[in-house]
Design a protein around this motif. Structure first.
Motif, PDB file in Angstrom:
ATOM      1  N   GLU A   1       0.900  -1.111   0.232  1.00 15.55           N
ATOM      2  CA  GLU A   1      -0.307  -0.359  -0.021  1.00 15.55           C
ATOM      3  C   GLU A   1       0.471   1.306   0.286  1.00 15.55           C
ATOM      4  N   LEU A   2       2.321   1.191   0.503  1.00 17.04           N
ATOM      5  CA  LEU A   2       3.040   2.215  -0.041  1.00 17.04           C
ATOM      6  C   LEU A   2       3.576   2.049  -1.196  1.00 17.04           C
ATOM      7  N   SER A   3       3.593   3.771  -1.475  1.00 14.97           N
ATOM      8  CA  SER A   3       4.157   3.954  -3.144  1.00 14.97           C
ATOM      9  C   SER A   3       6.206   3.371  -2.749  1.00 14.97           C
ATOM     10  N   LEU A   4       6.135   3.202  -4.224  1.00 19.53           N
ATOM     11  CA  LEU A   4       7.448   3.578  -4.589  1.00 19.53           C
ATOM     12  C   LEU A   4       8.525   4.906  -3.804  1.00 19.53           C
ATOM     13  N   THR A   5       7.960   5.637  -4.088  1.00 24.39           N
ATOM     14  CA  THR A   5       8.155   7.136  -3.813  1.00 24.39           C
ATOM     15  C   THR A   5       8.981   7.270  -2.240  1.00 24.39           C
ATOM     16  N   TYR A   6       7.688   6.680  -1.520  1.00 24.61           N
ATOM     17  CA  TYR A   6       7.461   6.524   0.134  1.00 24.61           C
ATOM     18  C   TYR A   6       8.567   5.867   0.315  1.00 24.61           C
ATOM     19  N   ARG A   7       8.673   4.881  -0.579  1.00 25.86           N
ATOM     20  CA  ARG A   7       9.358   4.030   0.699  1.00 25.86           C
ATOM     21  C   ARG A   7      10.746   3.810   0.139  1.00 25.86           C
TER      22      ARG A   7
END
Length: 261
Positions: free
Chosen positions: A226-232
């Motif tokens: 559920e977390l975006s790649l950018t966020y991670r």
């Protein structure tokens, strides 16, 4: 049994306890990390004693446990009531009660410097650096307890409440940074990162830790889709930068008080 074998055994047992407490429930997570951060704080105070200070270690540890468990119980109770009742009035009353509890803890924290100063007055002149002792007590809470207490925020999802996957993800990022730095430093390390603070750390190791942490940030998409790649990747980058800086700060602290372990 060799020293290395003992370290490995204790590391395996510690990792098993850590993972069990994180995954079992929000309460086991809170109790485990409350104890861990208190032990870390006592270790900080032990090093400060080696430097000649006399912090009120038990008082500081007690406040640290109170602070951590207060924040943890706040989130646990809110999550429980939000999941078990749809009565808006009841939720508001619960929230108001918890806010009153938070205010009481806040008043206690504001009174802490006064309590520490009174303690120094009681033992004066046996204590030669009273305000240094007060400062060391408060520094320990900011340096150790505050960051550890914020784990309660990291561990919480707005949708599901306590989410052990988030804690596990943070642990995997930290471990990736350490393993990548160690492996790259041992294999390619040539240029010292901060020789006066930690002679064993190299720029090559730091780069290796950074890259492996970013790789783990990408892989965490399987754990937290559920977390975006950018966020991670942003979170991984923060860990990759501030993890080694924290290690250097710890090394500088230990060298400044001439403590090796």
């Amino acid at each position: 049994m060799s020293n290395l074998a003992q370290r490995v055994i204790f590391a395996v047992i510690g990792a098993a306890m850590l993972l069990f407490c994180v995954w079992y429930s929000a309460w086991t997570f809170a109790l485990f990390f409350a104890a861990v951060q208190a032990k870390m704080l006592l270790e900080f105070y032990r090093m400060m004693r080696a430097a000649g200070y006399r912090p009120a270690a038990l008082l500081g540890a007690g406040v640290s446990i109170l602070l951590f468990t207060a924040v943890a119980s706040f989130y646990i109770i809110i999550d429980y009531h939000s999941q078990t009742t749809s009565n808006a009035f009841e939720l508001v009353m619960v929230a108001l009660g918890l806010l009153a509890q938070v205010r009481a803890y806040g008043i206690l924290l504001l009174l802490l410097p006064t309590l520490l100063i009174l303690r120094e007055m009681a033992i004066w002149p046996r204590s030669k650096n009273p305000f240094g002792n007060v400062a060391v007590n408060l520094l320990g809470l900011f340096y150790v307890t505050l960051p550890m207490t914020l784990l309660n925020v990291v561990a919480r999802s707005e949708e599901t409440g306590y989410d052990p996957r988030r804690v596990l993800a943070l642990l995997l990022l930290v471990w990736s940074s350490d393993i990548g730095a160690y492996a790259a430093g041992k294999t390619f390390g040539r240029h010292k990162l901060a020789p006066s603070i930690s002679p064993g750390k190299t720029w090559e190791g730091a780069i290796g830790g950074f890259l492996l942490t970013l790789g783990m940030g990408w892989a965490l998409g399987y754990l937290l889709p559920e977390l975006s790649l950018t966020y991670r990747l942003v979170v991984a980058g923060v860990v990759a930068v501030f993890g080694p800086l924290g290690d250097l700060a710890k090394s500088m602290l230990k060298r400044s008080v001439d403590v090796k372990d």
